[in-house]
Design a protein around this motif. Structure first.
Motif, mmCIF file in Angstrom:
data_model
loop_
_atom_site.group_PDB
_atom_site.id
_atom_site.type_symbol
_atom_site.label_atom_id
_atom_site.label_comp_id
_atom_site.label_asym_id
_atom_site.label_seq_id
_atom_site.Cartn_x
_atom_site.Cartn_y
_atom_site.Cartn_z
ATOM 1 N N TRP A 1 9.064 3.644 0.051
ATOM 2 C CA TRP A 1 9.054 2.869 1.191
ATOM 3 C C TRP A 1 8.544 3.395 2.290
ATOM 4 O O TRP A 1 9.251 4.413 2.904
ATOM 5 C CB TRP A 1 10.617 2.463 1.411
ATOM 6 C CG TRP A 1 11.131 1.176 0.427
ATOM 7 C CD1 TRP A 1 11.051 -0.126 0.829
ATOM 8 C CD2 TRP A 1 11.479 1.204 -0.847
ATOM 9 N NE1 TRP A 1 11.632 -0.867 -0.146
ATOM 10 C CE2 TRP A 1 11.939 0.019 -1.396
ATOM 11 C CE3 TRP A 1 11.629 2.227 -1.664
ATOM 12 C CZ2 TRP A 1 12.288 -0.199 -2.558
ATOM 13 C CZ3 TRP A 1 12.249 2.055 -2.996
ATOM 14 C CH2 TRP A 1 12.563 0.872 -3.269
ATOM 15 N N ASP B 1 -6.355 0.904 -2.840
ATOM 16 C CA ASP B 1 -5.689 1.954 -4.117
ATOM 17 C C ASP B 1 -6.616 3.302 -4.091
ATOM 18 O O ASP B 1 -7.734 3.247 -3.846
ATOM 19 C CB ASP B 1 -5.703 1.227 -5.284
ATOM 20 C CG ASP B 1 -4.974 -0.178 -5.378
ATOM 21 O OD1 ASP B 1 -4.024 -0.278 -4.492
ATOM 22 O OD2 ASP B 1 -5.284 -0.881 -6.277
ATOM 23 N N ASP C 1 4.208 0.766 1.467
ATOM 24 C CA ASP C 1 5.336 0.704 0.361
ATOM 25 C C ASP C 1 4.683 0.812 -1.044
ATOM 26 O O ASP C 1 4.742 0.193 -1.712
ATOM 27 C CB ASP C 1 5.965 -0.404 0.296
ATOM 28 C CG ASP C 1 6.790 -0.723 1.447
ATOM 29 O OD1 ASP C 1 7.165 0.234 2.154
ATOM 30 O OD2 ASP C 1 7.247 -1.914 1.812
ATOM 31 N N PRO C 2 3.918 2.288 -1.315
ATOM 32 C CA PRO C 2 3.106 2.197 -2.422
ATOM 33 C C PRO C 2 3.742 2.587 -3.883
ATOM 34 O O PRO C 2 5.033 3.142 -3.931
ATOM 35 C CB PRO C 2 2.026 3.437 -2.078
ATOM 36 C CG PRO C 2 3.033 4.274 -1.226
ATOM 37 C CD PRO C 2 3.955 3.220 -0.268
ATOM 38 N N TRP C 3 3.260 1.987 -4.817
ATOM 39 C CA TRP C 3 3.653 2.383 -6.082
ATOM 40 C C TRP C 3 2.788 3.680 -6.457
ATOM 41 O O TRP C 3 1.535 3.732 -6.099
ATOM 42 C CB TRP C 3 3.367 1.570 -7.058
ATOM 43 C CG TRP C 3 4.286 0.154 -7.072
ATOM 44 C CD1 TRP C 3 3.957 -0.937 -6.376
ATOM 45 C CD2 TRP C 3 5.540 0.088 -7.764
ATOM 46 N NE1 TRP C 3 5.173 -1.712 -6.531
ATOM 47 C CE2 TRP C 3 5.991 -1.204 -7.632
ATOM 48 C CE3 TRP C 3 6.355 1.082 -8.731
ATOM 49 C CZ2 TRP C 3 7.219 -1.715 -7.986
ATOM 50 C CZ3 TRP C 3 7.403 0.498 -9.362
ATOM 51 C CH2 TRP C 3 7.938 -0.800 -8.757
ATOM 52 N N HIS D 1 8.227 4.340 -6.457
ATOM 53 C CA HIS D 1 7.927 3.521 -5.636
ATOM 54 C C HIS D 1 8.486 3.940 -4.198
ATOM 55 O O HIS D 1 9.606 4.524 -4.070
ATOM 56 C CB HIS D 1 8.679 2.223 -5.814
ATOM 57 C CG HIS D 1 8.527 0.981 -4.776
ATOM 58 N ND1 HIS D 1 7.107 0.561 -4.710
ATOM 59 C CD2 HIS D 1 9.015 0.445 -3.772
ATOM 60 C CE1 HIS D 1 7.182 -0.391 -3.644
ATOM 61 N NE2 HIS D 1 8.360 -0.447 -3.285
ATOM 62 N N HIS E 1 1.316 -1.211 -1.156
ATOM 63 C CA HIS E 1 1.691 -2.771 -1.214
ATOM 64 C C HIS E 1 0.565 -3.305 -0.119
ATOM 65 O O HIS E 1 0.048 -4.646 -0.336
ATOM 66 C CB HIS E 1 2.942 -3.035 -1.012
ATOM 67 C CG HIS E 1 3.397 -4.604 -0.700
ATOM 68 N ND1 HIS E 1 3.440 -5.663 -1.631
ATOM 69 C CD2 HIS E 1 3.543 -5.029 0.601
ATOM 70 C CE1 HIS E 1 3.634 -6.590 -0.802
ATOM 71 N NE2 HIS E 1 3.736 -6.281 0.327
ATOM 72 N N SER E 2 0.397 -2.745 0.945
ATOM 73 C CA SER E 2 -0.210 -3.169 2.147
ATOM 74 C C SER E 2 0.458 -4.544 2.904
ATOM 75 O O SER E 2 0.910 -5.666 2.202
ATOM 76 C CB SER E 2 -1.728 -3.471 1.848
ATOM 77 O OG SER E 2 -1.993 -2.423 1.515
ATOM 78 N N ASP F 1 -4.344 -3.304 5.830
ATOM 79 C CA ASP F 1 -4.535 -3.228 4.263
ATOM 80 C C ASP F 1 -5.038 -1.729 3.966
ATOM 81 O O ASP F 1 -5.806 -1.228 4.663
ATOM 82 C CB ASP F 1 -5.505 -4.329 3.858
ATOM 83 C CG ASP F 1 -5.825 -4.299 2.284
ATOM 84 O OD1 ASP F 1 -4.849 -4.908 1.470
ATOM 85 O OD2 ASP F 1 -6.935 -3.895 1.902
#
Length: 216
Positions: free
Chosen positions: A185, A63, A204-206, A183, A47-48, A60
């Motif tokens: 956190w 991906d 917080d990446p997917w 997902h 998410h960055s 930042d």
């Protein structure tokens, strides 16, 4: 993200079409004691965001796409443990700081994640699941094309909570197509120039993936 989920949905339809019509009545299903090994292609999509001391701005991370292996063990017909293993490389920078955009170079991430998964339809060919778990991400090999005045970057290892959802499609008694979304956190601390600048990142990446599993 919408395009990615569209591609995954299309892949699921292709997998479904690949199931022979005569096999529709021969579903093996999921059983306590099953052990599966899987191979997937995954995207780790941060998410960055976050907070940077001294110079301000927003962290930042890029991906990244890579291969993944995973292991699943069924404690009960409807309950399993799943462990994933993969490593990804991400480009790091700080956007809109007092020094402009600052390149922090690259970092590798090793994010093993263990989830407890619930399978409400263990006897169905199309078997969805949901899960919750814990992640511990190890960051290593920081380096690359840093911009002045950056001379040193240290990304601290961090724990995170994971939510999970996915779909298994049985394509043969021992073979399963898998589509999975997690997902995390995950908010590691970053030290730049030996602590002259500190930041808390909100990654917080997917983690999205598609692959195949073999059941023993």
């Amino acid at each position: 993200m919408n395009r990615l989920f569209g591609l995954m949905a299309g892949a699921a339809m292709i997998a479904a079409a690949a199931v022979p019509a005569h096999a529709q009545e021969a579903v093996r299903g999921k059983h306590a004691g099953d052990f599966l090994i899987g191979a997937s292609v995954i995207g780790v999509l941060p998410h960055s965001g976050g907070h940077v001391e001294t110079i301000g701005g927003e962290p930042d991370a890029s991906d990244s796409w890579t291969g993944q292996i995973d292991f699943t063990y069924f404690l009960m017909d409807t309950l399993s443990l799943n462990l994933i293993a993969a490593t990804t490389r991400h480009e790091l920078d700080v956007k809109d700081s007092a020094l402009g955009d600052v390149d922090l170079g690259r970092v590798w991430a090793l994010p093993p994640t263990l989830t407890l998964q619930y399978h409400p339809l263990p006897r169905e060919r199309f078997s969805p699941y949901i899960g919750v778990g814990v992640n511990y991400t190890v960051f290593y090999a920081e380096g690359g094309g840093r911009s002045a005045p950056v001379t040193d970057v240290d990304v601290k290892n961090a724990f995170g909570v994971a939510l999970n959802a996915g779909l298994d499609i049985e394509i043969a008694p021992n073979w399963v197509a898998n589509f999975d979304v997690k997902h995390l956190w995950l908010r590691p601390d970053v030290r730049v120039n030996d602590g002259a600048i500190n930041a808390t990142t909100r990654l917080d990446p997917w983690i999205v993936g598609a692959g195949i599993r073999y059941r023993f």
